[in-house]
Motif scaffolding. Structure first.
Motif, mmCIF file in Angstrom:
data_model
loop_
_atom_site.group_PDB
_atom_site.id
_atom_site.type_symbol
_atom_site.label_atom_id
_atom_site.label_comp_id
_atom_site.label_asym_id
_atom_site.label_seq_id
_atom_site.Cartn_x
_atom_site.Cartn_y
_atom_site.Cartn_z
ATOM 1 N N ARG A 110 -9.866 10.251 -14.737
ATOM 2 C CA ARG A 110 -8.916 9.304 -15.340
ATOM 3 C C ARG A 110 -7.838 8.912 -14.336
ATOM 4 N NH1 ARG A 110 -4.114 8.881 -17.132
ATOM 5 N NH2 ARG A 110 -3.589 11.052 -16.601
ATOM 6 N N ILE A 111 -7.328 9.897 -13.599
ATOM 7 C CA ILE A 111 -6.263 9.629 -12.631
ATOM 8 C C ILE A 111 -6.784 8.738 -11.502
ATOM 9 C CG2 ILE A 111 -4.786 10.690 -10.881
ATOM 10 C CD1 ILE A 111 -4.514 13.099 -12.773
ATOM 11 N N ILE A 112 -7.998 9.017 -11.007
ATOM 12 C CA ILE A 112 -8.570 8.210 -9.928
ATOM 13 C C ILE A 112 -8.744 6.765 -10.388
ATOM 14 C CG2 ILE A 112 -10.669 7.830 -8.568
ATOM 15 C CD1 ILE A 112 -10.911 10.889 -8.363
ATOM 16 N N ARG A 113 -9.256 6.587 -11.605
ATOM 17 C CA ARG A 113 -9.429 5.229 -12.139
ATOM 18 C C ARG A 113 -8.073 4.523 -12.261
ATOM 19 N NH1 ARG A 113 -14.276 3.876 -14.332
ATOM 20 N NH2 ARG A 113 -15.836 5.521 -14.576
ATOM 21 N N GLU A 114 -7.081 5.237 -12.731
ATOM 22 C CA GLU A 114 -5.753 4.660 -12.917
ATOM 23 C C GLU A 114 -5.138 4.255 -11.590
ATOM 24 O OE1 GLU A 114 -1.988 6.940 -14.268
ATOM 25 O OE2 GLU A 114 -2.929 6.201 -16.114
ATOM 26 N N ARG A 115 -5.305 5.090 -10.572
ATOM 27 C CA ARG A 115 -4.741 4.772 -9.262
ATOM 28 C C ARG A 115 -5.438 3.567 -8.631
ATOM 29 N NH1 ARG A 115 -3.892 10.571 -6.284
ATOM 30 N NH2 ARG A 115 -3.434 9.190 -4.527
ATOM 31 N N LEU A 116 -6.750 3.443 -8.845
ATOM 32 C CA LEU A 116 -7.466 2.289 -8.310
ATOM 33 C C LEU A 116 -7.143 1.012 -9.081
ATOM 34 C CD1 LEU A 116 -10.944 3.894 -7.552
ATOM 35 C CD2 LEU A 116 -9.226 3.153 -5.903
ATOM 36 N N ALA A 117 -6.686 1.162 -10.305
ATOM 37 C CA ALA A 117 -6.284 -0.003 -11.092
ATOM 38 C C ALA A 117 -4.874 -0.454 -10.740
ATOM 39 C CB ALA A 117 -6.375 0.314 -12.586
ATOM 40 N N GLN A 118 -4.122 0.370 -10.020
ATOM 41 C CA GLN A 118 -2.731 0.055 -9.679
ATOM 42 C C GLN A 118 -2.525 0.161 -8.167
ATOM 43 O OE1 GLN A 118 -0.350 2.736 -12.041
ATOM 44 N NE2 GLN A 118 -1.179 2.003 -13.971
ATOM 45 N N LEU A 119 -3.352 -0.519 -7.412
ATOM 46 C CA LEU A 119 -3.290 -0.453 -5.953
ATOM 47 C C LEU A 119 -2.045 -1.178 -5.443
ATOM 48 C CD1 LEU A 119 -7.036 -1.179 -5.163
ATOM 49 C CD2 LEU A 119 -5.851 1.014 -4.895
ATOM 50 N N PRO A 120 -1.483 -0.711 -4.330
ATOM 51 C CA PRO A 120 -0.284 -1.367 -3.786
ATOM 52 C C PRO A 120 -0.615 -2.732 -3.193
ATOM 53 C CG PRO A 120 -1.085 0.314 -2.272
ATOM 54 C CD PRO A 120 -1.902 0.443 -3.525
ATOM 55 N N GLY A 121 0.387 -3.592 -3.128
ATOM 56 C CA GLY A 121 0.238 -4.859 -2.439
ATOM 57 C C GLY A 121 0.227 -4.651 -0.931
ATOM 58 N N ASP A 122 0.045 -5.744 -0.183
ATOM 59 C CA ASP A 122 -0.086 -5.640 1.275
ATOM 60 C C ASP A 122 1.136 -4.987 1.916
ATOM 61 O OD1 ASP A 122 -2.643 -6.794 1.543
ATOM 62 O OD2 ASP A 122 -1.794 -8.807 1.385
ATOM 63 N N ARG A 123 2.340 -5.435 1.514
ATOM 64 C CA ARG A 123 3.555 -4.911 2.153
ATOM 65 C C ARG A 123 3.718 -3.424 1.887
ATOM 66 N NH1 ARG A 123 9.701 -7.296 1.251
ATOM 67 N NH2 ARG A 123 10.690 -6.154 2.981
ATOM 68 N N GLU A 124 3.545 -3.000 0.635
ATOM 69 C CA GLU A 124 3.680 -1.593 0.289
ATOM 70 C C GLU A 124 2.579 -0.771 0.948
ATOM 71 O OE1 GLU A 124 4.914 1.993 -1.577
ATOM 72 O OE2 GLU A 124 5.899 0.115 -1.002
ATOM 73 N N ALA A 125 1.369 -1.327 1.031
ATOM 74 C CA ALA A 125 0.256 -0.603 1.663
ATOM 75 C C ALA A 125 0.537 -0.352 3.141
ATOM 76 C CB ALA A 125 -1.046 -1.394 1.499
ATOM 77 N N LEU A 126 1.043 -1.353 3.832
ATOM 78 C CA LEU A 126 1.360 -1.187 5.250
ATOM 79 C C LEU A 126 2.477 -0.168 5.446
ATOM 80 C CD1 LEU A 126 1.119 -4.916 6.372
ATOM 81 C CD2 LEU A 126 -0.481 -3.077 6.921
ATOM 82 N N ARG A 127 3.464 -0.181 4.555
ATOM 83 C CA ARG A 127 4.553 0.792 4.651
ATOM 84 C C ARG A 127 4.032 2.208 4.442
ATOM 85 N NH1 ARG A 127 7.600 3.918 1.781
ATOM 86 N NH2 ARG A 127 6.541 3.371 -0.169
ATOM 87 N N ARG A 128 3.172 2.394 3.429
ATOM 88 C CA ARG A 128 2.637 3.729 3.145
ATOM 89 C C ARG A 128 1.689 4.209 4.238
ATOM 90 N NH1 ARG A 128 1.616 2.944 -3.305
ATOM 91 N NH2 ARG A 128 -0.231 4.240 -2.922
ATOM 92 N N SER A 129 0.923 3.306 4.811
ATOM 93 C CA SER A 129 0.021 3.722 5.899
ATOM 94 C C SER A 129 0.798 4.156 7.123
ATOM 95 C CB SER A 129 -0.939 2.588 6.252
ATOM 96 O OG SER A 129 -0.256 1.518 6.879
ATOM 97 N N ALA A 130 1.926 3.474 7.397
ATOM 98 C CA ALA A 130 2.750 3.859 8.549
ATOM 99 C C ALA A 130 3.359 5.238 8.356
ATOM 100 C CB ALA A 130 3.853 2.822 8.757
ATOM 101 N N ALA A 131 3.583 5.628 7.101
ATOM 102 C CA ALA A 131 4.181 6.927 6.806
ATOM 103 C C ALA A 131 3.142 8.033 6.684
ATOM 104 C CB ALA A 131 4.997 6.841 5.512
ATOM 105 N N THR A 132 1.839 7.670 6.805
ATOM 106 C CA THR A 132 0.760 8.660 6.649
ATOM 107 C C THR A 132 -0.170 8.584 7.851
ATOM 108 O OG1 THR A 132 0.878 8.147 4.273
ATOM 109 C CG2 THR A 132 -0.917 9.587 5.007
#
Length: 420
Positions: A358-380
């Motif tokens: 359920r959690i995996i499905r929920e997280r894939l249904a609420q994926l970050p936008g481009d700006r947030e994704a780039l910010r999170r990738s830089a921090a990981t």
């Protein structure tokens, strides 16, 4: 016979300068890997194939030996090379490449690596993916797992390694079927479909099989010929809502259906479908975070996704927390479950609960936008899917910034894309 040889030659053919396909052969102790290899290396259509094994003495090569290149490598009269690998697999692959470069041996068209019976194949996959020198010269073509039809269900109950070998396979090679009754064979096939609904099944005839049934079954077969999606994804895309293999589609994103599992509940498979195409950067980062958070539980993720701005699908595959480089296919299938152009990912995990799903499905249904994704990738820095962000893909369009004539990218997205 001539047509069959031509088909094998087509499967084994490699363009000059292309990466050499590597097939990983695994299977539990006594499954029949050595018997299969003994039959395989004598075939004339195995010419140009290098087989990495643990001990040369395990393979009946004495009367086939034509030439010994060094202490580890011999050439058989079939033209097949056999090489002992003890220790560093990466060093063995690079040594093979150097021998070809120095023209000490003829060009190798394919490598087959036999693992030990108790080995988890994921470290071999990881080495092929993550070592820069190896990945520039070799590509993982697929994982083959030999399954003893008379003993596998007992082995699965006792040994995690047997389960990992089956779950990670692109093709399952069933041995000793003549010794198992029809009822037992049916039970074994049901178990295999529960553990790995994406793998095609190949029946061995006393260890014998045609090379064309073994090779080019993985994600990077696209470099040889168009990928057969029916073969690559198998029956997984027709998992019904009640958890059985059938004819209906997978459960939609966010639903609580589409799973199958063993009676013990140790292995769980489910399909996530994307009714709306996800943004590439959001999917890369979101799925990468899921792989990290569920490391040790997720055995495999594979499937196709549609992306905004692209008319063709992207094929994705992950083994444990290793993300294969994505492959952009030429077109969506014209028939079958994928003909609707809806992206789907198959998840296979060990010890995943309904809540995890359920959690995996929920997280894939609420994926970050481009700006947030780039910010999170830089921090990981250790994000498993970081290599996916290097793919050329359009930024996700925003409804307020599109027109029939133009696609306008906000400044921060242009700059992020330029710097990335």
């Amino acid at each position: 016979m001539k047509n069959g040889t031509a088909k094998v030659a087509h499967v084994l053919r490699q363009e000059t300068g292309g990466r050499i396909p590597v097939t990983i052969l695994t299977g539990f102790l006594g499954a029949g890997k050595t018997t299969m290899l003994n039959r395989l290396v004598t075939r004339p259509d195995m010419a140009g194939v290098a087989v990495f094994i643990n001990e040369l003495g395990d393979i009946g090569i004495d009367h086939h030996l034509v030439e010994r290149i060094d202490d580890a490598l011999v050439i058989l009269d079939s033209g097949c090379l056999c090489c002992t690998v003890q220790g560093d697999l990466i060093a063995a692959l690079m040594r093979l490449h150097q021998q070809m470069a120095r023209r000490e041996i003829a060009p190798v068209q394919r490598v087959v690596i036999e693992t030990t019976g108790l080995a988890d194949p994921s470290p071999v996959v990881r080495a092929l993916m993550e070592d820069r020198q190896v990945s520039a010269r070799f590509r993982c073509d697929g994982v083959l797992t030999v399954v003893d039809a008379t003993r596998i269900r007992d082995q699965l109950a006792r040994h995690r390694e047997a389960m990992a070998q089956i779950s990670m396979a692109d093709r399952l090679l069933l041995s000793k079927c003549d010794q198992a009754g029809r009822v037992e064979q049916d039970a074994v096939i049901r178990t295999l479909n529960e553990l790995n609904p994406t793998a095609a099944h190949v029946m061995l005839d006393h260890g014998a099989c045609d090379p064309k049934d073994l090779f080019s079954g993985g994600l990077y077969a696209e470099e040889d010929a168009p990928l057969s999606l029916d073969d690559w994804l198998g029956p997984a895309l027709s998992i019904t809502g009640n958890g059985q293999i059938g004819g209906s589609h997978s459960a939609p994103l966010g639903g609580d259906q589409g799973h199958i599992g063993l009676h013990s509940g140790q292995v769980r498979s489910f399909v996530v479908s994307f009714e709306k195409a996800p943004g590439w950067r959001g999917l890369a980062v979101g799925l990468g975070e899921i792989l990290s958070d569920y490391a040790g539980k997720l055995l495999r993720v594979k499937g196709l996704v549609a992306l905004p701005g692209l008319d063709v699908p992207m094929a994705l595959q992950c083994v444990e927390d290793v993300a294969y480089a994505p492959v952009k296919l030429n077109a969506w299938p014209r028939t079958g479950p994928l003909a609707d152009g809806v992206g789907r990912l198959v998840f296979i995990g060990e010890g995943l609960t309904q809540e995890d799903e359920r959690i995996i499905r929920e997280r894939l249904a609420q994926l970050p936008g481009d700006r947030e994704a780039l910010r999170r990738s830089a921090a990981t820095p250790g994000l498993p899917t970081r290599n996916w962000l290097l793919e050329r893909a359009p930024f996700t369009p925003h409804e307020s910034l599109t027109s029939e004539a133009f696609l306008i990218q906000p400044r921060f997205l242009r700059e992020a894309g330029h710097n990335g």
